[in-house]
Design an enzyme around this catalytic site. Sequence first.
Site, PDB file in Angstrom:
ATOM      1  N   HIS A 206       0.798  -1.233   0.000  1.00  0.00           N
ATOM      2  CA  HIS A 206       0.000   0.000   0.000  1.00  0.00           C
ATOM      3  C   HIS A 206       0.827   1.278   0.000  1.00  0.00           C
ATOM      4  O   HIS A 206       0.274   2.369  -0.079  1.00  0.00           O
ATOM      5  CB  HIS A 206      -0.951   0.027   1.199  1.00  0.00           C
ATOM      6  CG  HIS A 206      -0.254   0.349   2.488  1.00  0.00           C
ATOM      7  ND1 HIS A 206       0.512  -0.564   3.173  1.00  0.00           N
ATOM      8  CD2 HIS A 206      -0.176   1.500   3.207  1.00  0.00           C
ATOM      9  CE1 HIS A 206       1.008  -0.005   4.256  1.00  0.00           C
ATOM     10  NE2 HIS A 206       0.610   1.253   4.303  1.00  0.00           N
TER      11      HIS A 206
HETATM   12  C1  UD1 Z   1      -2.221   5.488   5.927  1.00  0.00           C
HETATM   13  C2  UD1 Z   1      -0.937   6.015   6.575  1.00  0.00           C
HETATM   14  C3  UD1 Z   1       0.138   4.954   6.459  1.00  0.00           C
HETATM   15  C4  UD1 Z   1      -0.315   3.605   6.973  1.00  0.00           C
HETATM   16  C5  UD1 Z   1      -1.603   3.232   6.257  1.00  0.00           C
HETATM   17  C6  UD1 Z   1      -2.141   1.916   6.746  1.00  0.00           C
HETATM   18  C7  UD1 Z   1      -0.528   8.433   6.486  1.00  0.00           C
HETATM   19  C8  UD1 Z   1       0.294   9.485   5.849  1.00  0.00           C
HETATM   20  N1  UD1 Z   1      -0.457   7.208   5.935  1.00  0.00           N
HETATM   21  O1  UD1 Z   1      -1.956   5.326   4.547  1.00  0.00           O
HETATM   22  O2  UD1 Z   1       1.264   5.357   7.212  1.00  0.00           O
HETATM   23  O3  UD1 Z   1       0.687   2.660   6.727  1.00  0.00           O
HETATM   24  O4  UD1 Z   1      -2.571   4.262   6.504  1.00  0.00           O
HETATM   25  O5  UD1 Z   1      -3.284   1.560   6.021  1.00  0.00           O
HETATM   26  O6  UD1 Z   1      -1.186   8.711   7.447  1.00  0.00           O
HETATM   27  N2  UD1 Z   1      -9.393   4.683   1.837  1.00  0.00           N
HETATM   28  C9  UD1 Z   1     -10.564   3.989   1.809  1.00  0.00           C
HETATM   29  N3  UD1 Z   1     -11.125   3.632   3.009  1.00  0.00           N
HETATM   30  C10 UD1 Z   1     -10.560   3.935   4.193  1.00  0.00           C
HETATM   31  C11 UD1 Z   1      -9.351   4.659   4.195  1.00  0.00           C
HETATM   32  C12 UD1 Z   1      -8.775   5.014   3.026  1.00  0.00           C
HETATM   33  O7  UD1 Z   1     -11.111   3.692   0.757  1.00  0.00           O
HETATM   34  O8  UD1 Z   1     -11.119   3.574   5.242  1.00  0.00           O
HETATM   35  C13 UD1 Z   1      -8.748   5.030   0.552  1.00  0.00           C
HETATM   36  C14 UD1 Z   1      -9.048   6.419   0.115  1.00  0.00           C
HETATM   37  O9  UD1 Z   1      -9.206   6.410  -1.256  1.00  0.00           O
HETATM   38  C15 UD1 Z   1      -7.795   7.179   0.466  1.00  0.00           C
HETATM   39  C16 UD1 Z   1      -6.720   6.123   0.309  1.00  0.00           C
HETATM   40  O10 UD1 Z   1      -7.350   4.896   0.685  1.00  0.00           O
HETATM   41  O11 UD1 Z   1      -7.620   8.280  -0.327  1.00  0.00           O
HETATM   42  C17 UD1 Z   1      -5.522   6.322   1.163  1.00  0.00           C
HETATM   43  O12 UD1 Z   1      -5.881   6.522   2.531  1.00  0.00           O
HETATM   44  P1  UD1 Z   1      -4.962   7.442   3.486  1.00  0.00           P
HETATM   45  O13 UD1 Z   1      -5.500   7.409   4.869  1.00  0.00           O
HETATM   46  O14 UD1 Z   1      -4.726   8.751   2.833  1.00  0.00           O
HETATM   47  O15 UD1 Z   1      -3.561   6.741   3.433  1.00  0.00           O
HETATM   48  P2  UD1 Z   1      -3.118   5.221   3.490  1.00  0.00           P
HETATM   49  O16 UD1 Z   1      -2.515   4.840   2.197  1.00  0.00           O
HETATM   50  O17 UD1 Z   1      -4.227   4.343   4.015  1.00  0.00           O
END
Ligand code: UD1
Length: 368
Positions: A206
């Site tokens: 991820h």
């Molecule tokens: C975040 C953390 C990362 C951690 C990871 C674990 C930061 C900078 N990054 O990254 O350190 O390793 O979580 O998972 O804080 N999304 C969904 N559903 C959700 C959450 C996210 O669909 O419940 C999708 C959204 O499209 C979002 C993307 O995932 O834009 C990324 O989510 P985000 O929280 O920005 O970062 P992660 O890649 O999950």
Amino acid sequence: MPGEIVLVVGARPNFMKIAPLHAELSRRGVKQLLLHTGQHYDENMSKVFFEDLGMPEPDIYLGIGSGSHAEQTAKVMVEFEKICIEHKPSMIVVVGDVNSTIACSMVAAKLWIPSAHVEAGLRSFDRKMPEEINRILTDTICDLLLTPSLDGNENLLKEGVEKHKIHFVGNIMIDSLMINLERARNCNIHSLLNIEKGKYGVVTLHRPSNVDNQEAFERIITALEVVGGNIPLVLPLHPRTKKQAENFGLSDRLKSIPNIIITEPAGYLDFVSLMASAKIVLTDSGGLQEETTTLSIPCVTLRENTERPITVTEGTNTIVGNDTDTIISTVLDILENGGKTGCIPDLWDGKTAVRISDILLSHIKNND
Ligand code: UD1
């Protein structure tokens, strides 16, 4: 009369770091508020972890959701500030390195609310990782820096942090692992997926550096195509990875990797169950490097560096980056020769929440 201790969670890797602390503070009758920023919000990225870890529903849910780094961090700050002003906590506790971690630390620092960072001092020395920025900034402004390994203490001292702020407490995520391992081993995930214990690999992916960059993503898929020809693979797909595979037109290739089972993101117990009986784990996660070391499962880390070097020097972890040939040769070597056995690092003993609670309560008492 001191206010509550606010325990902050935001994203998936936070839940297993707060659950044991919440339980220990509850056992001691300490008033606390469990606050969820809502950075992760899907049921299988959030709610299932509360259930699996036996954590009560959050007392406060900020509902922040996804966004750019600035948006997400800023929204958490605006909402968290209101909570801090209303509740006047005696202390806030943040964990790990996600955007919610730095956002809440920054609010507390400016309101002069004492703060503790659990998992302090870790450094990848790679400032292209958003988490590295979050780690450095959080450690600069928190009052108590609670480290999982002694490399954390060394990093902080080199950065000029005063010694009295730093406490080596061990790895709290391993508290959760030890508490839940037996229950996890009794899950029926293996029969549901029709896989045999000890005879499959687990893959998680991820990191933006792997999945937001098409070439890197393709290099990893090419490696998995070869690995999948040698051992069945289970890939619980992170929402970011799913979205990026669709954006790059790679979804079909991902699904066509030989012997791959792609699932929704797994809950905590199912995932621990999968990991504990895997022959090998391929990952770009931080936490998995530590959990596999504790479980003595070989881990191949698809990153150029790690903020958790003890998993390499003492544990089962090998850092390979995202070069196709390096991934393939490392995995095939492990499948043939068994990989590193490693040992469990100091104070990864299931008692970290007890040590943290002692430190938090004595700090609050001294500041009273
Ligand atoms: C975040 C953390 C990362 C951690 C990871 C674990 C930061 C900078 N990054 O990254 O350190 O390793 O979580 O998972 O804080 N999304 C969904 N559903 C959700 C959450 C996210 O669909 O419940 C999708 C959204 O499209 C979002 C993307 O995932 O834009 C990324 O989510 P985000 O929280 O920005 O970062 P992660 O890649 O999950």
